[in-house]
Design a protein around this motif. Structure first.
Motif, PDB file in Angstrom:
ATOM      1  N   PRO A   1      53.227  48.457  35.979  1.00  0.00           N
ATOM      2  CA  PRO A   1      51.932  48.624  35.316  1.00  0.00           C
ATOM      3  C   PRO A   1      51.058  47.391  35.490  1.00  0.00           C
ATOM      4  O   PRO A   1      51.527  46.260  35.374  1.00  0.00           O
ATOM      5  CB  PRO A   1      52.323  48.837  33.846  1.00  0.00           C
ATOM      6  N   VAL A   2      49.772  47.618  35.774  1.00  0.00           N
ATOM      7  CA  VAL A   2      48.824  46.511  35.948  1.00  0.00           C
ATOM      8  C   VAL A   2      48.179  46.234  34.593  1.00  0.00           C
ATOM      9  O   VAL A   2      47.541  47.112  34.013  1.00  0.00           O
ATOM     10  CB  VAL A   2      47.764  46.849  37.013  1.00  0.00           C
ATOM     11  N   ASN A   3      48.370  45.016  34.093  1.00  0.00           N
ATOM     12  CA  ASN A   3      47.938  44.678  32.738  1.00  0.00           C
ATOM     13  C   ASN A   3      46.511  44.155  32.657  1.00  0.00           C
ATOM     14  O   ASN A   3      45.841  44.332  31.642  1.00  0.00           O
ATOM     15  CB  ASN A   3      48.883  43.634  32.141  1.00  0.00           C
ATOM     16  N   VAL A   4      46.057  43.476  33.722  1.00  0.00           N
ATOM     17  CA  VAL A   4      44.771  42.784  33.622  1.00  0.00           C
ATOM     18  C   VAL A   4      44.133  42.691  34.998  1.00  0.00           C
ATOM     19  O   VAL A   4      44.819  42.663  36.027  1.00  0.00           O
ATOM     20  CB  VAL A   4      44.973  41.375  33.012  1.00  0.00           C
ATOM     21  N   VAL A   5      42.801  42.672  35.008  1.00  0.00           N
ATOM     22  CA  VAL A   5      42.034  42.531  36.243  1.00  0.00           C
ATOM     23  C   VAL A   5      40.816  41.660  35.935  1.00  0.00           C
ATOM     24  O   VAL A   5      40.292  41.689  34.819  1.00  0.00           O
ATOM     25  CB  VAL A   5      41.630  43.917  36.793  1.00  0.00           C
ATOM     26  N   GLU A   6      40.378  40.846  36.916  1.00  0.00           N
ATOM     27  CA  GLU A   6      39.275  39.922  36.668  1.00  0.00           C
ATOM     28  C   GLU A   6      38.515  39.669  37.969  1.00  0.00           C
ATOM     29  O   GLU A   6      39.109  39.440  39.023  1.00  0.00           O
ATOM     30  CB  GLU A   6      39.807  38.592  36.114  1.00  0.00           C
ATOM     31  N   PHE A   7      37.166  39.716  37.888  1.00  0.00           N
ATOM     32  CA  PHE A   7      36.315  39.415  39.033  1.00  0.00           C
ATOM     33  C   PHE A   7      36.119  37.906  39.168  1.00  0.00           C
ATOM     34  O   PHE A   7      36.015  37.186  38.162  1.00  0.00           O
ATOM     35  CB  PHE A   7      34.932  40.069  38.872  1.00  0.00           C
ATOM     36  N   HIS A   8      36.046  37.447  40.420  1.00  0.00           N
ATOM     37  CA  HIS A   8      35.642  36.065  40.680  1.00  0.00           C
ATOM     38  C   HIS A   8      34.187  35.910  40.227  1.00  0.00           C
ATOM     39  O   HIS A   8      33.380  36.818  40.406  1.00  0.00           O
ATOM     40  CB  HIS A   8      35.778  35.760  42.175  1.00  0.00           C
ATOM     41  N   PRO A   9      33.816  34.777  39.622  1.00  0.00           N
ATOM     42  CA  PRO A   9      32.450  34.639  39.088  1.00  0.00           C
ATOM     43  C   PRO A   9      31.366  34.633  40.160  1.00  0.00           C
ATOM     44  O   PRO A   9      30.203  34.922  39.852  1.00  0.00           O
ATOM     45  CB  PRO A   9      32.498  33.299  38.347  1.00  0.00           C
ATOM     46  N   ASN A  10      31.714  34.320  41.415  1.00  0.00           N
ATOM     47  CA  ASN A  10      30.692  34.231  42.458  1.00  0.00           C
ATOM     48  C   ASN A  10      30.983  35.111  43.670  1.00  0.00           C
ATOM     49  O   ASN A  10      30.114  35.833  44.137  1.00  0.00           O
ATOM     50  CB  ASN A  10      30.548  32.770  42.921  1.00  0.00           C
ATOM     51  N   GLU A  11      32.198  35.049  44.183  1.00  0.00           N
ATOM     52  CA  GLU A  11      32.541  35.710  45.432  1.00  0.00           C
ATOM     53  C   GLU A  11      32.998  37.150  45.224  1.00  0.00           C
ATOM     54  O   GLU A  11      33.358  37.547  44.113  1.00  0.00           O
ATOM     55  CB  GLU A  11      33.647  34.935  46.161  1.00  0.00           C
ATOM     56  N   TYR A  12      33.014  37.909  46.316  1.00  0.00           N
ATOM     57  CA  TYR A  12      33.538  39.274  46.302  1.00  0.00           C
ATOM     58  C   TYR A  12      35.062  39.207  46.338  1.00  0.00           C
ATOM     59  O   TYR A  12      35.712  39.504  47.344  1.00  0.00           O
ATOM     60  CB  TYR A  12      33.000  40.059  47.504  1.00  0.00           C
ATOM     61  N   LEU A  13      35.651  38.838  45.223  1.00  0.00           N
ATOM     62  CA  LEU A  13      37.093  38.661  45.103  1.00  0.00           C
ATOM     63  C   LEU A  13      37.535  39.186  43.746  1.00  0.00           C
ATOM     64  O   LEU A  13      36.841  38.994  42.739  1.00  0.00           O
ATOM     65  CB  LEU A  13      37.463  37.179  45.253  1.00  0.00           C
ATOM     66  N   LEU A  14      38.680  39.838  43.727  1.00  0.00           N
ATOM     67  CA  LEU A  14      39.213  40.432  42.498  1.00  0.00           C
ATOM     68  C   LEU A  14      40.663  39.986  42.336  1.00  0.00           C
ATOM     69  O   LEU A  14      41.420  39.967  43.311  1.00  0.00           O
ATOM     70  CB  LEU A  14      39.144  41.958  42.577  1.00  0.00           C
ATOM     71  N   ALA A  15      41.045  39.621  41.113  1.00  0.00           N
ATOM     72  CA  ALA A  15      42.429  39.238  40.810  1.00  0.00           C
ATOM     73  C   ALA A  15      43.024  40.244  39.844  1.00  0.00           C
ATOM     74  O   ALA A  15      42.342  40.736  38.943  1.00  0.00           O
ATOM     75  CB  ALA A  15      42.487  37.838  40.211  1.00  0.00           C
ATOM     76  N   SER A  16      44.306  40.551  40.025  1.00  0.00           N
ATOM     77  CA  SER A  16      45.001  41.485  39.130  1.00  0.00           C
ATOM     78  C   SER A  16      46.384  40.945  38.806  1.00  0.00           C
ATOM     79  O   SER A  16      47.049  40.346  39.657  1.00  0.00           O
ATOM     80  CB  SER A  16      45.113  42.879  39.771  1.00  0.00           C
ATOM     81  N   GLY A  17      46.798  41.141  37.573  1.00  0.00           N
ATOM     82  CA  GLY A  17      48.118  40.713  37.119  1.00  0.00           C
ATOM     83  C   GLY A  17      48.895  41.895  36.580  1.00  0.00           C
ATOM     84  O   GLY A  17      48.345  42.778  35.924  1.00  0.00           O
ATOM     85  N   SER A  18      50.207  41.909  36.855  1.00  0.00           N
ATOM     86  CA  SER A  18      51.001  43.096  36.564  1.00  0.00           C
ATOM     87  C   SER A  18      52.308  42.752  35.862  1.00  0.00           C
ATOM     88  O   SER A  18      52.756  41.600  35.851  1.00  0.00           O
ATOM     89  CB  SER A  18      51.293  43.839  37.879  1.00  0.00           C
ATOM     90  N   SER A  19      52.915  43.801  35.315  1.00  0.00           N
ATOM     91  CA  SER A  19      54.253  43.657  34.736  1.00  0.00           C
ATOM     92  C   SER A  19      55.316  43.466  35.805  1.00  0.00           C
ATOM     93  O   SER A  19      56.470  43.162  35.478  1.00  0.00           O
ATOM     94  CB  SER A  19      54.590  44.891  33.886  1.00  0.00           C
ATOM     95  N   ASP A  20      54.961  43.674  37.076  1.00  0.00           N
ATOM     96  CA  ASP A  20      55.913  43.405  38.158  1.00  0.00           C
ATOM     97  C   ASP A  20      55.995  41.908  38.457  1.00  0.00           C
ATOM     98  O   ASP A  20      56.626  41.509  39.431  1.00  0.00           O
ATOM     99  CB  ASP A  20      55.557  44.179  39.428  1.00  0.00           C
TER     100      ASP A  20
END
Length: 648
Positions: free
Chosen positions: A191-210
């Protein structure tokens, strides 16, 4: 000559008794990093100022426990989603409910405000994502695509996209203008718990229970890097305001990451337990966590945390050259195009009149009567939400929290866990408590008294029902600090034979099951054996057959009512697999007309389906009773209740 005092890098700021019942959700205001909102099983939303012990305001109106909270960028609005699926938006300056947004059919798991528009996105256990217009009190669009609960939502910095993370192991990117799915990112195995956009660039971060953090390129729609060395699930992530690094909150630690190449700049030990939210203010990172009815806040001094150009921690291989990180200000990717008039400073929804602020419909009038904002601290409320100087914001004097000096050698060097805290500050809203005796005094120096949990946790430091002191000889002389080895060993040996008998019996039971079948495991009448077998079968869903369901379902009913958390978890997992694989077959068989002629195999299958249906009906009563629980168990039972809805 004065000696320089070494201060701590991370420390515990305070612990407060936030609600009269269990806390179910906490969130920090991202604008100032000083505003804290908590939601509880008492159906209230309480507003706090970080580091102050008193509740500023208590918002009522929800009739079921609060499951999700979010504060808008300028910290003037707050939205809360409840277990029943209802959403309420409060105006903190006016101290009144602004909107009630019904529409979801199950728990609200995630919420997020648009960065500069009067819109709110909501994700639910019903797998849907809804976009709401706060001004017009209506659902603009419903996004469908996830197959399990939506755990996190984030708008992009330019407000054109929304990213969603869900229990179905996927991250989805939605186009708000076109109203459709742009791309689905797969790769997580939990399961993916959290997702967050980079404040400037076209980049996305995601954190999971894995236990991984993944970075996604939003131009090429591919994975940039993946960090896989962690030992605990990722609970929350936050980019540094300048985008130079990513802060990731884990169990009792904060990690600082870079992504091209993947590397860990630093690991900061912060004993905050299961951290729930992060915010940055004055080069300090604020983290909050909650346990039962208490909320704890922690501070990390970011000036002492390396963010780049440092020796990485364990992520760069010896055979690969270290690529220097990209300097701040130069981007490898496209930059977000923000509206020039709105994005530099989020604008609050403007209301021309009081009637426009709150529509005069009868339903809204009823909501306003049922929803109240009880101001608990008038002085703090006026200072924070109604300042005389309009430029001043929460709180008026936004200064860094002073760092305490480093502990002396031999003392604890890090912040204390919530369960070990000595100084507990309490200031609950004025309301009736279930038991006034359980409410500790303000600024008490005694440890917080906790009642025994109804469910024994799977992870614990001590065995249930056993005390080490029972196996050691009593110390007659209080000044005696050492025990004679012979006496200690003699006392321990007294229980050795009993333990051998228990383990031998357990071994014989498992041998009997191995030699015969699952029927013998049920006949043994030992739930521990059943749990061991189900944990194996759950890993291979193809092993599930209708015959197995008829045997196991009565045992699952017992597991769901067990006091052991591990038993309940195994029972929920097994029941979910059964419902997903066999419930459609069972309902179709029972609804089908009688067959013409004699079909023995069909009659046998029909008999098994009837038996399973009867057992599932019995289990559904247990699930309904347990669905009111809070936390992870409550969510699991409510998910099962949705799957079992066809039985009614």
């Amino acid at each position: 000559m004065a000696v320089a005092v070494t201060t701590k890098t991370a420390w515990k700021l305070q612990e407060i008794m936030a609600h009269s019942s269990n806390v179910s959700s906490v969130v920090l205001g991202k604008g100032s990093g000083r505003m804290l909102a908590t939601g509880g099983d008492d159906c209230r939303v309480n507003i706090w100022s970080v580091s102050k012990p008193n509740c500023i305001m208590s918002l009522t109106g929800h009739t079921t426990p609060i499951e999700s909270l979010q504060v808008n960028p300028n910290e003037k609005l707050i939205v809360a989603g409840s277990r029943s699926g209802s959403i309420r938006v409060w105006d903190l300056e006016a101290a009144k409910v602004l909107r009630t947004l019904p529409g979801h059919k199950a728990n609200i798991c995630s919420l997020h405000f648009h960065p500069f528009g009067s819109f709110v996105a909501s994700g639910s256990l019903d797998t849907n994502i809804k976009l709401w217009d706060v001004r017009r009190k209506g659902c603009i669009f419903t996004f469908k695509g996830h197959t399990e609960a939506v755990r996190c939502l984030r708008f992009s910095p330019d407000g054109k996209w929304v990213a969603s993370a869900a229990d179905d192991h996927t991250v989805k990117l939605w186009d708000l203008t076109a109203g459709k799915l742009m791309f689905e990112f797969t790769g997580h195995t939990g399961p993916v718990n959290v997702v967050e956009f980079h404040p400037n660039e076209y980049l996305l971060a995601s954190g999971s229970s894995d236990r991984t953090v993944r970075f996604w390129d939003l131009e090429k729609f591919q994975v940039v890097s993946c960090i896989e060395e962690e030992a605990t699930p990722v609970r929350c992530v936050l980019f540094n305001p300048d985008g130079c690094c990513l802060y990731s909150g884990f169990q009792d630690s904060l990690r600082v990451y870079g992504w091209e190449p993947e590397r860990c700049f630093d690991v900061v030990l912060v004993n905050w337990g299961k951290v729930a939210d992060l915010s940055i203010s004055n080069n300090q990172l604020i983290g909050v966590s909650f346990a039962q009815s208490t909320v704890s806040s922690f501070v990390v001094d970011l000036s002492r945390v390396p963010k780049s150009d440092s020796v990485p921690h364990g992520l760069i291989r010896d055979d690969q050259p270290l690529v220097p990180p990209t300097p701040t200000g130069s981007s490898l990717r496209r930059i977000y195009d923000r509206p020039s008039t709105s994005c530099s400073k989020p604008q609050r929804v403007k209301h021309n009149s009081e009637s426009e602020r709150h529509s005069p419909s009868s339903e809204d009038d009823r909501d306003e009567k049922e929803s109240k904002a009880e101001i608990q601290n008038q002085e703090d409320y006026k200072e924070i939400f109604q300042p005389k100087n309009a430029i001043c914001r929460t709180p008026p004097r936004n200064e860094p929290f002073p760092a305490p000096p480093e502990d002396e050698p031999g003392a604890a060097k890090e912040a204390v866990k919530p369960s070990q805290a000595a100084d507990v500050q309490t200031s609950l809203p004025k309301q009736e408590l279930p038991d006034p005796v359980q409410r500790p005094p303000i600024a008490s120096s005694a440890s917080l008294t906790r009642t025994e949990p109804s469910v024994i946790p799977a992870a614990r430091n001590e065995p249930i029902g056993l005390k080490a002191s029972d196996f050691l000889p009593a110390v007659k002389n209080q000044s005696q600090t050492e025990l004679v080895d012979e006496e200690a060993m003699s006392q321990i040996r007294k229980g050795h034979e009993t333990m051998c008998v228990v383990l031998t019996s357990r071994h014989k039971n498992l041998d009997a099951v191995r030699a015969n079948s699952l029927d013998s495991a049920v006949a043994i009448n030992d739930l521990s054996v059943v749990v061991d077998l189900l944990n194996i079968v759950n890993q291979k869903p193809s092993l599930w057959k209708l015959d197995l369901c008829t045997i196991v379902l009565p045992q699952i009913e017992k597991l769901l009512q067990s006091k052991y958390e591990s038993y309940v978890q195994t029972g929920c997992t097994s029941l979910k697999l059964i419902l997903q694989r066999f419930l459609p077959l069972i309902t179709d068989m029972l609804a089908a007309p009688p067959s013409v002629g004699v079909d023995i195999s069909r009659e046998e299958r029909l008999h098994k389906c009837k038996l399973c249906y009867k057992q599932l009906k019995n289990i559904s009563n247990v699930v309904k009773n347990k669905s009111g629980l809070s936390g992870r168990h409550g969510s699991a039972f409510r998910e099962l209740l949705l799957l079992m809805a066809v039985l009614d």
